[in-house]
Design a protein around this motif. Structure first.
Motif, PDB file in Angstrom:
ATOM      1  N   GLN A  14      43.536  62.795  78.406  1.00 24.08           N
ATOM      2  CA  GLN A  14      42.181  63.156  78.785  1.00 24.08           C
ATOM      3  C   GLN A  14      41.450  61.963  79.379  1.00 24.08           C
ATOM      4  O   GLN A  14      41.551  60.849  78.867  1.00 24.08           O
ATOM      5  N   VAL A  15      40.704  62.209  80.441  1.00 22.08           N
ATOM      6  CA  VAL A  15      39.876  61.185  81.063  1.00 22.08           C
ATOM      7  C   VAL A  15      38.534  61.162  80.342  1.00 22.08           C
ATOM      8  O   VAL A  15      37.956  62.211  80.062  1.00 22.08           O
ATOM      9  N   ARG A  16      38.063  59.967  80.036  1.00 17.52           N
ATOM     10  CA  ARG A  16      36.762  59.803  79.401  1.00 17.52           C
ATOM     11  C   ARG A  16      36.100  58.538  79.931  1.00 17.52           C
ATOM     12  O   ARG A  16      36.752  57.706  80.557  1.00 17.52           O
ATOM     13  N   GLU A  65      43.265  57.039  77.578  1.00 11.31           N
ATOM     14  CA  GLU A  65      43.870  56.357  76.437  1.00 11.31           C
ATOM     15  C   GLU A  65      45.098  57.132  75.985  1.00 11.31           C
ATOM     16  O   GLU A  65      45.055  58.357  75.851  1.00 11.31           O
ATOM     17  N   ASP A  66      46.179  56.415  75.751  1.00  7.96           N
ATOM     18  CA  ASP A  66      47.378  57.022  75.182  1.00  7.96           C
ATOM     19  C   ASP A  66      47.120  57.179  73.687  1.00  7.96           C
ATOM     20  O   ASP A  66      47.020  56.190  72.960  1.00  7.96           O
ATOM     21  N   SER A  67      47.007  58.416  73.225  1.00  9.50           N
ATOM     22  CA  SER A  67      46.660  58.663  71.826  1.00  9.50           C
ATOM     23  C   SER A  67      47.747  58.187  70.867  1.00  9.50           C
ATOM     24  O   SER A  67      47.457  57.854  69.722  1.00  9.50           O
ATOM     25  N   ILE A  72      44.798  51.749  76.493  1.00 12.76           N
ATOM     26  CA  ILE A  72      44.246  52.272  77.740  1.00 12.76           C
ATOM     27  C   ILE A  72      45.347  52.163  78.787  1.00 12.76           C
ATOM     28  O   ILE A  72      45.867  51.074  79.033  1.00 12.76           O
ATOM     29  N   ILE A  73      45.692  53.296  79.411  1.00 10.38           N
ATOM     30  CA  ILE A  73      46.825  53.306  80.342  1.00 10.38           C
ATOM     31  C   ILE A  73      46.424  53.662  81.772  1.00 10.38           C
ATOM     32  O   ILE A  73      47.271  53.630  82.663  1.00 10.38           O
ATOM     33  N   ASN A 102      54.002  51.239  82.982  1.00 13.33           N
ATOM     34  CA  ASN A 102      54.889  52.009  82.110  1.00 13.33           C
ATOM     35  C   ASN A 102      54.486  53.475  81.988  1.00 13.33           C
ATOM     36  O   ASN A 102      55.186  54.245  81.322  1.00 13.33           O
ATOM     37  N   ALA A 103      53.362  53.854  82.608  1.00 11.80           N
ATOM     38  CA  ALA A 103      52.876  55.231  82.473  1.00 11.80           C
ATOM     39  C   ALA A 103      52.801  55.951  83.811  1.00 11.80           C
ATOM     40  O   ALA A 103      52.246  57.044  83.892  1.00 11.80           O
TER      41      ALA A 103
END
Length: 157
Positions: A14-16, A65-67, A72-73, A102-103
């Motif tokens: 999700q973008v925030r 953010e990678d939960s 932060i990715i 890496n993402a």
């Protein structure tokens, strides 16, 4: 035209908006994958964060953010330029878009661009613009951008 966000893997991210706690989640290190970004002290980060926050919706920094890892990715920003031309129109300027090395391949860049473009549209901008490298031209075309004119720059340092 929107970026295609049909990737199911990309749906879980999700973008925030940037949060003050994101510095400790690798935000500065992510920006270092994009360009020259020296270390930023906690005080410097807090001061800049507060300065940008005071601008409200005229300057938005967003993150993914990678939960699982808490890192932060992906990030990007948009600021709104208020003009006299076009009946006192507004232009959105997208800057500092980067996805962690890496993402990549998970449609995160497209999610960031869609979020920033939607924000500019919601602020009443008649267009949104950005500068990019030749290597990234195809990516931005897939997001609905087209090449126009030539970028020029003058560095002072």
């Amino acid at each position: 035209m929107q970026c295609d966000n049909s990737s199911t893997e990309g749906q879980k991210f999700q973008v925030r908006k940037l949060d003050i706690s994101d510095k400790s989640k690798g935000f500065i290190e992510l920006l270092q994958q994009l360009t020259v970004c020296d270390s930023v002290s906690d005080k410097e980060f807090k001061d800049r964060f507060q300065e940008l926050s005071s601008l409200g919706d005229d300057h938005v920094v967003c993150v993914i953010e990678d939960s699982q890892s808490g890192k932060i990715i992906a990030t990007g920003s948009v600021f709104i330029e208020k003009k006299f031309i076009r009946n006192c129109g507004k232009v959105g300027h997208i800057e500092d878009v980067v996805v962690d090395s890496n993402a990549r391949g998970k449609q995160l860049g497209k999610k960031i661009i869609a979020f920033l473009s939607d924000h500019a549209r919601s602020m009443g901008c008649y267009k949104v613009i950005l500068d990019c490298s030749s290597e990234n031209k195809t990516f931005y075309e897939k997001c609905g951008f087209k090449q126009k004119e030539i970028q020029m720059v003058m560095y002072f340092t």
